[in-house]
Enzyme design. Structure first.
Site, PDB file in Angstrom:
ATOM      1  N   LYS A   1     -54.640 -19.402 -47.485  1.00  0.00           N
ATOM      2  CA  LYS A   1     -55.567 -20.491 -47.221  1.00  0.00           C
ATOM      3  C   LYS A   1     -55.734 -21.469 -48.387  1.00  0.00           C
ATOM      4  CE  LYS A   1     -57.486 -20.027 -43.029  1.00  0.00           C
ATOM      5  NZ  LYS A   1     -57.698 -21.127 -42.082  1.00  0.00           N
TER       6      LYS A   1
ATOM      7  N   SER B   1     -50.716 -12.522 -43.880  1.00  0.00           N
ATOM      8  CA  SER B   1     -51.458 -13.721 -44.256  1.00  0.00           C
ATOM      9  C   SER B   1     -52.598 -13.492 -45.236  1.00  0.00           C
ATOM     10  CB  SER B   1     -52.009 -14.402 -43.002  1.00  0.00           C
ATOM     11  OG  SER B   1     -52.884 -13.521 -42.307  1.00  0.00           O
TER      12      SER B   1
END
Length: 526
Positions: free
Chosen positions: A70, A327
């Site tokens: 992110k 992720s």
């Protein structure tokens, strides 16, 4: 849970895309992500490759400085702000990982940031935001989901005039996330069959799909979502963005009620298929990643691998590797207990049964003979009545075929058997509560409730229970997750059922009537 893929080649398009793949690719190539991010490894997964009989690779975004991809999008957006925008500061809403990216960028760029996070955000993420942002960041905890936090952030933005840094529905954020796809293609120029990407709001999937399809159109790009947080899959099926009423909170990083408009338009054009996975499949994938890397991903971080495994089970091997994006790894440590319990079920290595045997000499020996040489993972027994006994048993298995063979073996002994392996009520509650019939539990109704896990939440739930109805059964266990789950038996006379339904509606918690559940009737019901 083996959910069929949603294939997207025939899905109608809602509207012309406001941006195209060429623009995403151009912006990704010039993105400033490497001021703070690193090129993440593309690691071989030899154990999975051997088991799935095809080459499996893991794109390790869990190794970023904030343990998530992110920061790429957050920093790429914030580094482009002009002096006036920087002076007004920024506001962001996030379940945790985007918040960490914004915090790091704010501290690095000298920008004041207000970050709104759900009360249910894992503490490890809240602590990380505070550590990364230092004096540059103010944390506001509000609501139970990302959507709740976003509403609070919008209110604060209107009051302060700050810039909102969206976690996914922004072209510069999408371009920042797209650099994951560019890296992947540079790291593996050889044959690629499919790339699996976790999906919440759709920023990572949109960016990666646009770049991969622009440069390597033969490579399949497949999004993966939780069955209870599948806003992108439902939107693509419907041809328009769908707003979910509720989302599951286990995979907090992807618990989004509505995907972004930019993300949706790009995914309509460039994503080949969507897969849905359940909690058990994610827990099994977390264990797989740990066994391969000795790193523990968060649930959202294991989503893509869970989808890859589901895909591999349904498709024969073909040329080219399968790649899963790991992720993130911002996992609350106390959640590991729940993950470990459910991983065996997700891998279909444990089966759970409720078996009724006659209360007579030799029955237990015949029951053990039916089990054969299988290892017992759990065994609960209590006499039912003078004629029968009920047994709750967990058994290690190697495949679904073994599970079916065990059912056949029990039936061959004339035992009644309930296969509870896929039954959520049995896995969460009943396995811990066997042997509880009571002649005093007249007019008992059995309900499951879920509520956001926060300090004092259980006490508040108990305070709201109607004092005129007796609680005859109660089971709660802290699973280290972001939401609590309770099983409650409440004695409600027939003439008060309408009043009881009004009471349920007033509670405001998701609930389900389990009074007719066959395992409850067999093992606990009066």
């Amino acid at each position: 849970m083996n959910c069929p893929a949603t294939h997207l080649d025939s899905v109608a398009v809602e509207a012309d895309a406001p941006i195209g793949a060429a623009e995403v690719l151009a912006r990704a190539r010039s993105a400033r992500v490497y001021d703070v991010a690193r090129v993440s490894p593309l690691d071989e997964a030899p154990l999975l490759s051997a088991r799935l009989t095809r080459r499996v690779l893991l794109k390790r975004e869990d190794q970023q400085p904030v343990f998530s991809f992110k920061l790429r999008g957050a920093y790429n957006r914030m580094v482009q702000l002009d002096a006036g925008q920087r002076a007004r500061g920024v506001i962001a809403a996030s379940a945790g990982n985007h918040a960490q990216g914004v915090a790091l960028a704010a501290a690095r760029l000298g920008i004041q940031a207000t970050i709104v996070m759900p009360v249910t955000a894992p503490q490890v993420k809240v602590d990380a935001v505070r550590r990364l942002g230092g004096n540059a960041v103010q944390i506001v905890l509000s609501g139970d989901s990302y959507s709740d936090a976003q509403a609070t952030a919008a209110q604060l933005q209107a009051e302060r005039g700050s810039l909102f840094v969206h976690p996914f529905d922004d072209i510069d954020v999408i371009a920042g996330q797209a650099t994951v796809g560019l890296e992947l293609l540079q790291q593996h120029p050889g044959p690629l069959q499919a790339v699996f990407v976790p999906v919440g709001g759709g920023g990572l999937l949109a960016g990666m799909a646009a770049c991969i399809k622009s440069l390597r159109p033969e490579v399949q790009v497949i999004g993966v979502q939780m069955v209870d947080s599948d806003a992108m899959a439902r939107s693509l099926e419907a041809g328009e963005r769908v707003l979910l009423g509720e989302v599951g909170l286990f995979s907090d990083g992807t618990a989004v009620k509505q995907v972004g408009s930019l993300n949706f338009a790009l995914c309509q054009r460039h994503v080949d298929a969507m897969l849905r996975v359940d909690t058990d499949e994610i827990c099994a994938a977390i264990r797989d990643i740990y066994q391969e890397t000795r790193s523990v991903p968060e649930p959202a971080g294991a989503l893509a691998l869970a989808g890859l495994k589901q895909y591999a089970a349904a498709h024969p091997p073909a040329e080219g590797a399968l790649v899963a994006v790991v992720s993130g790894a911002n996992m609350n440590f106390d959640r590991l207990r729940f993950v470990a319990e459910r991983a065996e079920l997700g891998e279909q290595r444990e089966a759970i049964f409720a078996v009724t045997i006659p209360e007579e000499r030799g029955s237990f020996r015949r029951f053990c003979a039916a089990l054969g040489k299988h290892s017992i993972t759990e065994f609960n027994y209590r006499i039912g009545d003078a004629s029968s006994a009920h047994i709750f048993v967990g058994v290690q298995i190697a495949s679904r075929d073994e599970r079916e063979a065990l059912v056949a073996a029990f039936q061959a002994q004339a035992f009644d058997v309930l296969d509870l392996t896929d039954d959520e009520l049995a896995k969460l509650h009943l396995r811990h509560m066997i042997g509880g019939r009571s002649p005093l539990a007249r007019d008992e109704l059995l309900y499951r409730f879920e509520f956001p896990e926060r300090p004092g939440a259980l006490v508040r739930f108990l305070d709201q229970l109607h004092p005129d109805w007796n609680v005859s059964l109660f089971h709660y266990r802290n699973h280290g997750a972001d939401y609590g789950r309770i099983l409650v038996g409440i004695q409600v006379p027939a003439h008060e059922l309408v009043l009881f339904q009004r009471f349920l509606a007033s509670l405001g918690y998701p609930h389900r009537n389990e009074s007719d559940h066959p395992a409850y009737r067999l093992l606990l019901g009066s």
